[in-house]
Each structure stands twice: as structure tokens, then as C-alpha cells.
Design an enzyme around this catalytic site. Structure first.
Site, PDB file in Angstrom:
ATOM      1  N   ARG A  55     -29.776   3.486  21.424  1.00  9.97           N
ATOM      2  CA  ARG A  55     -30.914   2.674  21.890  1.00  9.97           C
ATOM      3  C   ARG A  55     -31.778   3.405  22.908  1.00  9.97           C
ATOM      4  O   ARG A  55     -32.954   3.082  23.083  1.00  9.97           O
ATOM      5  CB  ARG A  55     -30.420   1.337  22.471  1.00  9.97           C
ATOM      6  CG  ARG A  55     -31.555   0.471  23.022  1.00  9.97           C
ATOM      7  CD  ARG A  55     -31.137  -0.949  23.358  1.00  9.97           C
ATOM      8  NE  ARG A  55     -29.834  -1.030  23.979  1.00  9.97           N
ATOM      9  CZ  ARG A  55     -29.595  -0.760  25.271  1.00  9.97           C
ATOM     10  NH1 ARG A  55     -30.568  -0.392  26.080  1.00  9.97           N
ATOM     11  NH2 ARG A  55     -28.367  -0.850  25.746  1.00  9.97           N
ATOM     12  N   TYR A 109     -55.716  -3.590  12.363  1.00 13.88           N
ATOM     13  CA  TYR A 109     -54.587  -4.019  11.536  1.00 13.88           C
ATOM     14  C   TYR A 109     -54.203  -5.458  11.940  1.00 13.88           C
ATOM     15  O   TYR A 109     -54.187  -5.789  13.130  1.00 13.88           O
ATOM     16  CB  TYR A 109     -53.423  -3.052  11.792  1.00 13.88           C
ATOM     17  CG  TYR A 109     -52.191  -3.337  11.002  1.00 13.88           C
ATOM     18  CD1 TYR A 109     -52.136  -3.060   9.636  1.00 13.88           C
ATOM     19  CD2 TYR A 109     -51.062  -3.878  11.611  1.00 13.88           C
ATOM     20  CE1 TYR A 109     -50.989  -3.316   8.904  1.00 13.88           C
ATOM     21  CE2 TYR A 109     -49.914  -4.135  10.880  1.00 13.88           C
ATOM     22  CZ  TYR A 109     -49.885  -3.852   9.533  1.00 13.88           C
ATOM     23  OH  TYR A 109     -48.758  -4.098   8.802  1.00 13.88           O
ATOM     24  N   ASP A 181     -54.832   3.902  16.900  1.00 12.98           N
ATOM     25  CA  ASP A 181     -53.926   3.809  15.766  1.00 12.98           C
ATOM     26  C   ASP A 181     -54.531   4.662  14.654  1.00 12.98           C
ATOM     27  O   ASP A 181     -55.512   4.264  14.024  1.00 12.98           O
ATOM     28  CB  ASP A 181     -53.780   2.343  15.345  1.00 12.98           C
ATOM     29  CG  ASP A 181     -52.874   2.153  14.136  1.00 12.98           C
ATOM     30  OD1 ASP A 181     -52.665   3.105  13.377  1.00 12.98           O
ATOM     31  OD2 ASP A 181     -52.386   1.009  13.955  1.00 12.98           O
ATOM     32  N   LYS A 206     -46.023   5.031   6.858  1.00 15.58           N
ATOM     33  CA  LYS A 206     -47.069   5.381   5.903  1.00 15.58           C
ATOM     34  C   LYS A 206     -47.066   6.894   5.635  1.00 15.58           C
ATOM     35  O   LYS A 206     -46.101   7.392   5.098  1.00 15.58           O
ATOM     36  CB  LYS A 206     -48.410   4.858   6.422  1.00 15.58           C
ATOM     37  CG  LYS A 206     -48.342   3.436   7.035  1.00 15.58           C
ATOM     38  CD  LYS A 206     -47.999   2.354   6.041  1.00 15.58           C
ATOM     39  CE  LYS A 206     -47.676   1.007   6.679  1.00 15.58           C
ATOM     40  NZ  LYS A 206     -48.655   0.469   7.615  1.00 15.58           N
TER      41      LYS A 206
HETATM   42  C1  LIG Z   1     -48.695  -0.568   8.561  1.00 19.18           C
HETATM   43  C2  LIG Z   1     -49.576  -0.445   9.741  1.00 19.18           C
HETATM   44  C3  LIG Z   1     -49.136  -0.827  11.007  1.00 19.18           C
HETATM   45  C4  LIG Z   1     -47.773  -1.451  11.232  1.00 19.18           C
HETATM   46  O1  LIG Z   1     -46.779  -0.535  10.950  1.00 19.18           O
HETATM   47  P1  LIG Z   1     -45.250  -0.983  10.616  1.00 19.18           P
HETATM   48  O2  LIG Z   1     -44.583   0.336  10.436  1.00 19.18           O
HETATM   49  O3  LIG Z   1     -45.309  -1.818   9.385  1.00 19.18           O
HETATM   50  O4  LIG Z   1     -44.770  -1.740  11.796  1.00 19.18           O
HETATM   51  C5  LIG Z   1     -49.984  -0.650  12.074  1.00 19.18           C
HETATM   52  N1  LIG Z   1     -51.216  -0.135  11.914  1.00 19.18           N
HETATM   53  C6  LIG Z   1     -51.685   0.252  10.710  1.00 19.18           C
HETATM   54  C7  LIG Z   1     -53.059   0.808  10.605  1.00 19.18           C
HETATM   55  C8  LIG Z   1     -50.883   0.100   9.578  1.00 19.18           C
HETATM   56  O5  LIG Z   1     -51.349   0.470   8.390  1.00 19.18           O
END
Ligand SMILES: *Cc1c(COP(=O)(O)O)cnc(C)c1O
Length: 392
Positions: A55, A109, A181, A206
Site C-alpha cells: 500500500r 472526462y 489529464d 488506456k
Molecule cells: C478513462 C479515463 C479516465 C479514468 O481512468 P480510469 O483508469 O478508468 O480510472 C480519466 N480521464 C480520461 C481522459 C480517461 O479517458
């Protein structure tokens, strides 16, 4: 790692994805690091060094992949966490406290939007949303207690790419931290720190992972910020597990070649859709028809693997198009080797009314395509037969 151990010349993203900035050559060491599937580690007294515990985020697999992400982003440090939202939430918690204020892009998002709109206010943190294009609106939104500017590049699902530099310059004047992001770009197509962004956040689920087989996130920035995110993660608990950290590292080794293929496939597919009469709009920053083509050409090293289209036949056509696909798969998420297709009205923007979606540039008939790395001819043939199925 001491500065002496740094390579003399900066490495490119393909090399960094494989080796990071490390170059230890220890005889007998495995070329591929093992998965250290252990929750805890021998430790008796502080003389034994840092206490390792899953953790705490200091399992060797987690540390290794964090260093690699920092190398790719060009930041001092980075930490990998158990999801993209874990990264976003921990970054905000690290930067604000009750009484503080955030200014955020209105193109975010869905879960981030909900976090800022519904959740952080319950912790005493308010957010003002402004269009990322309207610099005056950012200036006017700044309050004495504004601590963070938050943006997303490129945006989901309309694939806008705004120039972040006026926003980062404004933030400098006020001592505000800029978080971005950059999930849709990946560090290969856009290096946020080159545009003055302080903190880069990824859903590593992703492109970084790239195979749709793990959930992970990452926060990259200064030593100080990453230390605070790590401290909070020890309290809130979103540490990444060693197996996912290993898989993420495995994915990052091919990030550069995957992204090059995503870029090339997406560009060809966008150009193909743009000529089809069934399609009223094709959104891709690499197309000269895209509103942000010029700035994206200047700041992005590639235009990405995401393409959105609007089908003239509206919602019904979009449903039929998706049902007819046989190579591309209908599924949410993005950034994996396989082509995934989804409709925002059923997924990320399902909670909005038709009018609200229209206002965001997401009319019915909008289909988002995460272009994979299959042979592009097979994808185009698949899309062609699915468009032809609309007439029958
Ligand atoms: C998928 C996504 C998230 C969230 O990510 P998780 O791994 O599903 O928690 C945040 N921002 C963007 C732009 C995303 O495509």
C-alpha cells in the site's frame, strides 16, 4: 539514482519506454524484471532502510514503472496508482484543501466532472468551469484562493486540442498549479511539461497499458508533488498491485511503436470517413478541417488514435453501424491494440439530455472510435460494410 548515472544525451521515447533512464548492467540480473508478488518485505528496524509494503507504493514493480513514466514525461518523478481516477483524485487532494478553489476546463472526462461538481464541494473545495479557449474567462475566474487550473488534452469525445500555453502563463502569474489529464495524447504525442504544465495525469488503463487488460493511473510532476500524492495514497489506499504494475511496464515497452501505428491508422481512417456521404462530420486533429489543426500540428508529435464521426442518420444509424461491425468491437474505453467503438450518448454522456449533448458538440449519431493497430485495410473494409448496412 544519482545524476552521474544519467545517460549523457536525452533518450527518445521508444528507448525510454524500454529502458527508462536507467542503465544498470548487473551480471546475472534478469533482462525482464520479475513480478515481486509480495505484500510485505523483511524489515526489523530502521537500520534495514525504507519499510516496504504494497500500500505504500514502494513495491519494486510500482517504483520501476513510476520512474519510467517520469522519464517519458520529463518530470522529476511519477507514481503509478490503481486507476486513472485514483490519480486524478489524489492529485487534487494533494493540491487543495477546504476553502480552496479550482478553475477547470468545461471539456472533461465524466467522472472528473462529477468529482469536481458533486464531490469536492462536500470537502469545501469549489470549482469554476470555463471554456479552455476563453483566456479572459480563466483570468476572470481566478480568485485569491485559486490553487489549481485543470485541463484535458485532447478532449473527449470531440477531440479538441487547445493551446495550454496562455493558461500556463496565467497560472505562473498567480502561483497556480496546472494539472493536465493527457490520457488521450499519451506522452508520445504530447509532452505536457514542454507547454508549461506542472502535473500530468494519465489513465494508464488506456495508451500506456495499451492492451485493455489492466486498470491503472499515473501522476507525474515535481518530487514534492509526487511525494504528497504518495503520502495521501498510503492513507486513502489506491496503490497499484505488483501484477498490474508489471503489465503496465510491459505495455509501456511498446508504447512508441503502438502509438505510431495508432496515429497512422487513425489518420487514414479519418481521411476515409471524411469522404463518405453517410457521415456529416469527421473529427480528427490531423484533418485540415479540424478547428484545432494548426495548434495541434505545432504542439503534438502525432495526432493520436481517436477519431469521432457523426452519422447523418442519427441515433438509429449509429446503433445499426455499431451492430454491423465485425473487426471493430463495440465497447467503452480506448487506447488498446484493438479498435473499440462507442457512442457517448450511451456511455460517458448518458446522464445528459439531448440538448446538453448538442451544446457540447455531441449530437445523436456521434460515434467515437479508438482506432487500434490492426491492418488499416481490414478496419476500413469493416467500416465500409457497416456504412453500407445502413441503407438496407
Ligand atoms: C478513462 C479515463 C479516465 C479514468 O481512468 P480510469 O483508469 O478508468 O480510472 C480519466 N480521464 C480520461 C481522459 C480517461 O479517458
Amino acid at each position: 539514482m544519482s545524476d552521474l548515472a544519467r545517460p549523457e544525451r536525452p533518450r527518445g521515447p521508444a528507448t525510454l519506454g524500454i529502458h527508462g533512464n536507467d542503465h544498470q548492467k548487473v551480471p546475472g540480473e534478469p533482462v525482464v524484471p520479475p513480478i515481486v508478488q509480495s505484500a510485505t518485505f523483511h524489515w526489523a528496524t530502521p537500520d534495514d532502510g525504507e519499510l516496504l509494503y504494497g500500500r505504500h507504493g514502494n513495491n519494486p514493480n510500482i517504483v520501476m514503472v513510476g520512474r519510467k513514466i517520469a522519464a517519458l514525461e520529463g518530470t522529476e518523478d511519477a507514481v503509478a496508482l490503481s486507476s486513472g481516477m485514483g490519480g486524478i483524485a489524489m492529485a487534487f487532494l494533494a493540491l487543495v484543501e477546504a476553502g480552496d478553489h479550482i478553475v477547470a476546463s468545461s471539456h472533461l472526462y465524466g467522472a472528473t466532472q462529477v468529482l469536481l461538481t458533486d464531490e469536492l464541494p462536500r470537502r469545501g473545495v469549489e470549482t469554476t468551469f470555463v471554456s479552455p479557449e476563453a483566456l479572459d474567462a480563466w483570468r476572470e475566474a481566478v480568485r485569491p484562493n485559486t490553487r489549481v487550473f485543470h485541463i484535458e488534452l485532447p478532449t473527449n469525445p470531440t477531440l479538441r486540442f487547445f493551446d495550454p500555453r496562455p493558461i500556463t502563463a496565467l497560472a505562473r502569474l498567480h502561483g497556480i498549479t496546472v494539472t493536465c489529464d493527457a490520457t488521450f495524447a499519451s506522452p508520445v504525442n504530447f509532452r505536457s511539461i514542454d507547454a508549461g504544465i506542472d502535473v500530468v495525469i494519465h489513465s494508464a488503463t488506456k495508451y500506456l497499458g495499451g492492451h485493455s487488460d489492466l486498470i491503472a493511473g499515473a501522476v507525474a510532476g515535481s518530487h514534492e508533488l509526487v511525494a504528497e500524492v504518495t503520502r495521501l495514497s498510503r492513507l486513502y489506499g489506491p496503490a497499484l498491485d505488483p501484477n498490474s504494475a508489471w503489465l503496465l511496464d510491459r505495455g509501456i515497452r511498446t508504447l512508441d511503436v503502438r502509438v505510431a501505428r495508432h496515429n497512422a491508422n487513425a489518420e487514414a481512417i479519418a481521411e476515409w470517413f471524411e469522404k463518405r456521404e453517410e457521415v456529416s462530420a469527421t473529427l480528427y486533429p490531423g484533418l485540415t478541417s479540424h478547428p484545432d489543426h494548426e495548434i495541434a500540428s505545432e504542439l503534438m508529435r502525432g495526432f493520436g488514435g481517436m477519431v469521432s464521426i457523426v452519422l447523418k442518420g442519427g441515433a438509429e444509424a449509429a446503433d445499426r453501424f455499431m451492430a454491423a461491425l465485425s473487426v471493430a468491437l463495440a465497447a467503452p474505453s480506448l487506447g488498446g491494440v484493438e479498435t473499440l467503438v462507442s457512442q457517448p450518448r450511451h456511455t460517458s454522456h448518458a446522464s445528459l439530455s439531448i440538448e446538453q449533448r448538442h451544446a457540447l458538440g455531441i449530437p445523436d449519431g456521434f460515434v467515437r472510435i479508438s482506432v487500434g493497430i490492426e491492418n488499416v485495410e481490414d478496419l476500413i473494409a469493416d467500416f465500409e460494410q457497416a456504412l453500407e448496412a445502413l441503407d438496407s
